[in-house]
Design an enzyme around this catalytic site. Structure first.
Site: not given
Length: 299
Positions: A18, A158, A206
């Site tokens: 991430e 997100n 995301d």
């Protein structure tokens, strides 16, 4: 449909890769593995790769004006110099033990914006279902002061991107929706929430990044296997296919900011799926034909 082709450049095997960011001063990619509890630094030209362990879940990372990083952990926001100790400057929702941090990005004004969510990671790192809207958005300034950005609640926070006209774009993964807000600078609050990009049938939203033309590149996690390029008006411009099921975050990098790098995840995947798809959790790169913009720096 865009005809670019993404390639695996690092078999990172991140559980949840991430928060990808390009450090133009070092010519390095920086990102985290949330459940793997580590921070990566990669030279995509030479392949030189370093990792550092973190004391707990590490959920996001940004760059600082002084050359260090700002890091989101489970609850804490910390200053970190590559390889050094983590120096906490803020704790988010200390009175809510069942939430954790998720997305975190440095804003154009040099503050760090972070989102929370119901904790979806068990004590054994197994997935825990998210059943309610427990997430909120916060702003952390250079002195560590924390301000709630709105009263809106999210399932999973997100995407954080600032369009050229000043609007802020964010996502709720659980609702398969991206929203836009107007930023009220004097009040330090978000206002006028509007649907921006909703109902896309491939995966769920995301992380995202912005290109130099003001378009949002959104990773489509949970089987989406692609990036969606979305115009400033919220319309789908194109899709870039990816050789992974769960792309999680993306950033433009390289000398000309013309390469798009993408992290991915292996979380929740069966042993059989991983055996058949060993590049899940890897780092990928593609040349989309557009350039990015430099990352903002904290402070």
């Amino acid at each position: 449909m865009h005809k670019t082709q993404a390639t695996l450049i690092l078999d990172a095997r991140d559980v949840v890769g991430e928060s990808m960011v390009w450090d133009e001063r070092r010519s390095r990619l920086v990102w985290v593995d949330i459940i793997g509890r580590r921070i990566h630094l990669l030279d995509p030209v030479s392949g030189a790769h370093e990792t550092w362990p973190t004391p707990d879940l590490v959920t996001s990372i940004g760059l600082r004006q002084d050359g260090g990083a700002i890091v989101g952990l489970r609850k804490e926001i910390a200053l970190w110099d590559f390889g050094g100790p983590f120096r906490t400057i803020a704790t988010i929702e200390p009175d809510r033990p069942d939430t954790r941090l998720n997305e975190g990005v440095v804003a154009p004004d040099g503050s760090f914006w972070v989102g929370t969510m119901a904790n979806n990671i068990g004590p054994d790192d197994a997935p825990v279902a998210v059943t309610g809207d427990e997430g909120r958005l916060y702003r952390v300034d250079a002195k560590g002061a924390v301000t709630a950005l709105s009263d809106d609640r999210f399932g999973i926070t997100n995407t954080m991107a600032w369009l050229p006209d000043g609007r802020f774009v964010t996502a709720d993964t659980m609702k398969n929706a991206l929203y836009s807000y107007r930023w009220e600078r004097k009040a330090s609050r978000l206002a006028e929430r509007l649907p921006f990009f909703t109902g896309f049938e491939r995966g769920l939203p995301d992380g995202s990044c912005l290109d130099a033309q003001g378009y949002v590149w959104n990773c489509r996690v949970v089987g989406g296997s692609c990036l969606a390029r979305i115009g400033p008006d919220g319309r789908l411009d194109g899709i870039d296919e990816l050789p992974c099921s769960w792309p999680t975050s993306c950033a433009f990098g390289g000398a000309g900011l013309d390469t798009l790098f993408v992290t991915s995840a292996r979380f929740t995947m069966s042993a059989g799926h991983l055996a058949a798809n060993p590049s899940e959790g890897g780092l990928f790169a593609l040349k989309p034909g557009v350039r990015g913009v430099p990352a903002n720096r904290f402070g």
